[in-house]
Write a protein that holds these residues in place. Structure first.
Motif, PDB file in Angstrom:
ATOM      1  N   VAL A 261       0.261 -16.033   8.846  1.00 43.98           N
ATOM      2  CA  VAL A 261      -0.337 -15.057   7.932  1.00 43.98           C
ATOM      3  C   VAL A 261       0.700 -13.982   7.665  1.00 43.98           C
ATOM      4  O   VAL A 261       1.213 -13.349   8.598  1.00 43.98           O
ATOM      5  N   THR A 262       1.036 -13.764   6.399  1.00 41.86           N
ATOM      6  CA  THR A 262       2.142 -12.880   6.039  1.00 41.86           C
ATOM      7  C   THR A 262       1.712 -11.505   5.578  1.00 41.86           C
ATOM      8  O   THR A 262       2.477 -10.551   5.688  1.00 41.86           O
ATOM      9  N   SER A 263       0.498 -11.369   5.038  1.00 42.44           N
ATOM     10  CA  SER A 263       0.117 -10.086   4.441  1.00 42.44           C
ATOM     11  C   SER A 263      -1.393  -9.885   4.514  1.00 42.44           C
ATOM     12  O   SER A 263      -2.166 -10.848   4.438  1.00 42.44           O
ATOM     13  N   ILE A 282     -11.534  -7.982   4.143  1.00 43.60           N
ATOM     14  CA  ILE A 282     -10.107  -8.128   4.434  1.00 43.60           C
ATOM     15  C   ILE A 282      -9.592  -9.336   3.674  1.00 43.60           C
ATOM     16  O   ILE A 282     -10.153 -10.427   3.782  1.00 43.60           O
ATOM     17  N   LEU A 283      -8.531  -9.145   2.897  1.00 44.39           N
ATOM     18  CA  LEU A 283      -7.886 -10.229   2.170  1.00 44.39           C
ATOM     19  C   LEU A 283      -6.603 -10.587   2.918  1.00 44.39           C
ATOM     20  O   LEU A 283      -5.779  -9.700   3.205  1.00 44.39           O
ATOM     21  N   SER A 284      -6.442 -11.852   3.264  1.00 50.07           N
ATOM     22  CA  SER A 284      -5.253 -12.306   3.985  1.00 50.07           C
ATOM     23  C   SER A 284      -4.545 -13.397   3.192  1.00 50.07           C
ATOM     24  O   SER A 284      -5.199 -14.225   2.555  1.00 50.07           O
ATOM     25  N   ALA A 285      -3.228 -13.387   3.229  1.00 49.20           N
ATOM     26  CA  ALA A 285      -2.409 -14.388   2.549  1.00 49.20           C
ATOM     27  C   ALA A 285      -1.473 -15.017   3.567  1.00 49.20           C
ATOM     28  O   ALA A 285      -0.950 -14.328   4.456  1.00 49.20           O
ATOM     29  N   GLY A 286      -1.252 -16.350   3.441  1.00 47.38           N
ATOM     30  CA  GLY A 286      -0.441 -17.052   4.428  1.00 47.38           C
ATOM     31  C   GLY A 286       0.518 -18.046   3.814  1.00 47.38           C
ATOM     32  O   GLY A 286       0.449 -18.365   2.622  1.00 47.38           O
ATOM     33  N   LEU A 287       1.401 -18.549   4.651  1.00 52.35           N
ATOM     34  CA  LEU A 287       2.386 -19.531   4.200  1.00 52.35           C
ATOM     35  C   LEU A 287       1.759 -20.881   3.888  1.00 52.35           C
ATOM     36  O   LEU A 287       2.422 -21.747   3.308  1.00 52.35           O
ATOM     37  N   LEU A 311       2.376 -17.952   0.261  1.00 54.82           N
ATOM     38  CA  LEU A 311       2.062 -16.592  -0.176  1.00 54.82           C
ATOM     39  C   LEU A 311       2.760 -15.587   0.738  1.00 54.82           C
ATOM     40  O   LEU A 311       2.743 -15.729   1.958  1.00 54.82           O
ATOM     41  N   MET A 312       3.350 -14.560   0.118  1.00 53.75           N
ATOM     42  CA  MET A 312       4.116 -13.572   0.868  1.00 53.75           C
ATOM     43  C   MET A 312       3.466 -12.192   0.892  1.00 53.75           C
ATOM     44  O   MET A 312       3.716 -11.403   1.809  1.00 53.75           O
ATOM     45  N   SER A 313       2.640 -11.866  -0.104  1.00 51.76           N
ATOM     46  CA  SER A 313       2.059 -10.524  -0.180  1.00 51.76           C
ATOM     47  C   SER A 313       0.777 -10.578  -0.983  1.00 51.76           C
ATOM     48  O   SER A 313       0.583 -11.461  -1.825  1.00 51.76           O
ATOM     49  N   VAL A 314      -0.114  -9.610  -0.731  1.00 51.44           N
ATOM     50  CA  VAL A 314      -1.377  -9.511  -1.445  1.00 51.44           C
ATOM     51  C   VAL A 314      -1.751  -8.036  -1.539  1.00 51.44           C
ATOM     52  O   VAL A 314      -1.466  -7.246  -0.637  1.00 51.44           O
TER      53      VAL A 314
END
Length: 531
Positions: A261-263, A282-287, A311-314
């Motif tokens: 999870v990146t962001s 909570i919104l999470s973005a991952g590889l 995904l790198m950022s949100v």
């Protein structure tokens, strides 16, 4: 009276066929799906950071390569680009009034820009390694927080370009941080040493932390939740929520991502959704390419979206209308949600063709009168709203041939008809209906030799199937006993019975083998349970 009641139980339906599960779309999924996603191309490298301005019309900044691009949140078109960086931009943060923008890059430099003129106003030099994050505290226009790969967290006096406090508590790269929404003096930082530390700049000895928690893996992002008493951390494939008021106790752990999870960011449900109170998510973005929506009040994932790149950022806009996601291949997936007010304004701008909404330049549509054919067709193209109750027409029931025969109480013909269809579920359903009417054995007794052969062939094929064996095994025994003379006089019927006997014997051998295996495994399982 009994026959009259039986005639209303059609068509016959197989009881053993499982019903398919239909997944209904929840109001939560409808809300997050209402953000119509479009791509913002022409950004060459990975989108390392996204940040929204706190003031209308809420433009957002995207960090990519050695540039920082500002976009409009209404049109998603770039409005300005800042390129005065010597290395890759890692983080960006707007000041509380939206007039200034701070950015950090991998050379270790932190710069402050005027948003309108895009000129650098301050250059903060102190990090000896790449600077990974920079944040403006809430309602504070004079200070900044930054952290970097030198394992240091710095509290800056922006006007004097000096470091007020330096916090050396981490033992590895400091990769993320966030400021408290209720206090300008408190902030949290996350590091690759697996820890998240809560700092208070009012404490004279900064080596004495307010709270420290261990995420269990390198921390990629940390955010404060709106109450200020909770933080969410991202690291590995998990997102964890911690209670700061309770001394750093972990409240829950979400592990729905398959990769890192990146962001993280906080999103709020819009007011026009009909919710009585604010609903934060909570919104999470991952590889793994997934964006997850997490309802931390119910401790569950409420929505998930898949994108064709890591995904790198949100980020989520303060007006709850825009959501942007940055990928590793340089594409920004931006989505904007239209509220009821904006839809009404757009409808008024476009104008209508009705006599009430028409302008002078638009032709007026003639008023509907009962003498017009269109009068009787009005409203047929309208779609129902959420609160409408739909009155559906009852669909006529299509009866199969065996259902029609059962309705006429022609039981033997119904059994012969369904045997020809070669659908085992329907055959068993008809047999169960005949059992309930106490007519099945009577039908078997009246079958001619050809029809009896079809029944024996069916029993040979399906009597050992577990789904049907409860009924068919007992029926097979009755058929052989009742029609023994006919079977003995016909070679074809004898062949069916021999095949049926072989099938039953083979099933018995299989059951005996399974029982032997169970006898071997059961003691081992008991021993394992004792240990």
């Amino acid at each position: 009276m009994a026959d009259h009641q039986l005639s209303k139980t059609f068509p016959v339906k197989p009881k053993l066929k499982p019903k398919p599960r239909t997944q209904k779309q929840t109001p939560e999924s409808k809300y997050w799906s209402s953000f119509k996603t479009q791509q913002i191309p022409n950004v060459i490298s990975s989108i390392t950071s996204l940040a929204f301005s706190p003031n209308p019309p809420f433009p957002f900044a995207a960090a990519h390569s050695a540039s920082l691009t500002l976009f409009s949140s209404q049109t998603f078109s770039p409005t300005a680009t800042i390129s005065s960086f010597s290395d890759v931009v890692s983080s960006a943060s707007f000041r509380c009034d939206g007039l200034l923008l701070a950015a950090a890059d991998l050379s270790g430099l932190v710069q402050v820009f005027d948003v309108k003129t895009r000129t650098p106003l301050r250059k903060l030099r102190s990090h000896t390694r790449p600077a990974r994050f920079v944040k403006y505290p809430i309602a504070d226009k004079l200070h900044l927080i930054s952290g970097g790969d030198d394992a240091l967290v710095k509290y800056w006096d922006v006007a004097g370009e000096t470091v007020i406090s330096e916090m050396p508590g981490h033992k590895d790269y400091v990769r993320c941080g966030d400021c408290s929404p209720v206090s300008s003096e408190m902030f949290a930082t996350g590091s690759y040493d697996h820890t998240v530390k809560l700092w208070d700049v009012r404490v004279t000895d900064l080596r004495r932390l307010a709270i420290e928690v261990n995420h269990g893996s390198p921390v990629e992002d940390v955010i404060f939740l709106p109450s200020g008493g909770l933080i969410a951390t991202a690291g590995g494939n998990s997102v964890k929520i911690w209670d700061l008021i309770g001394g750093g106790k972990m409240m829950c752990s979400m592990e729905s991502h398959n990769k890192t999870v990146t962001s993280l960011c906080v999103g709020m449900m819009a007011k026009d959704t009909g919710e009585a109170s604010r609903q934060y998510r909570i919104l999470s973005a991952g590889l793994d390419g997934y964006m997850k929506v997490f309802d931390y009040s119910k401790m569950k994932v409420t929505h998930s979206m898949r994108f064709p790149a890591p995904l790198m950022s949100v980020a989520f806009s303060p007006d709850c209308a825009t959501r942007v996601i940055g990928t590793s291949n340089g594409i920004i997936y931006a989505g904007r949600r239209k509220s009821k007010e904006s839809k009404e304004e757009e409808r008024r701008e476009l104008g209508g063709f009705s006599s009430l909404g028409a302008t002078e330049d638009e032709p007026r549509r003639r008023a509907l009168k009962p003498s017009y054919f269109r009068y009787f067709q009005r409203g047929q193209g309208e779609k129902p709203s959420e609160r409408d109750y739909l009155v559906t027409r009852t669909k006529g029931v299509k009866l199969a041939e065996h259902d029609k025969l059962l309705k006429k109480f022609r039981h033997k013909q119904a059994l012969v008809s369904v045997l020809r269809c070669k659908n085992p579920a329907n055959v068993v359903a008809v047999m169960e209906e005949l059992v309930s009417r106490k007519k099945l054995l009577k039908c078997v007794e009246n079958l001619d030799l050809e029809e009896l052969g079809a029944l024996l062939a069916f029993l040979h094929k399906y009597s050992t199937v577990p789904a049907y064996s409860a009924l068919l095994i007992g029926l097979t025994k009755k058929v052989v006993e009742m029609r023994a003379e006919d079977i003995g006089a016909s070679d074809e019927l004898k062949s069916h019975v021999r095949n049926l006997k072989r099938s039953v014997e083979e099933e018995i051998r299989i059951q005996q083998s399974l029982q032997e295996i169970q006898g071997i495994i059961s003691p081992l399982l008991r021993l394992a349970g004792r240990r």
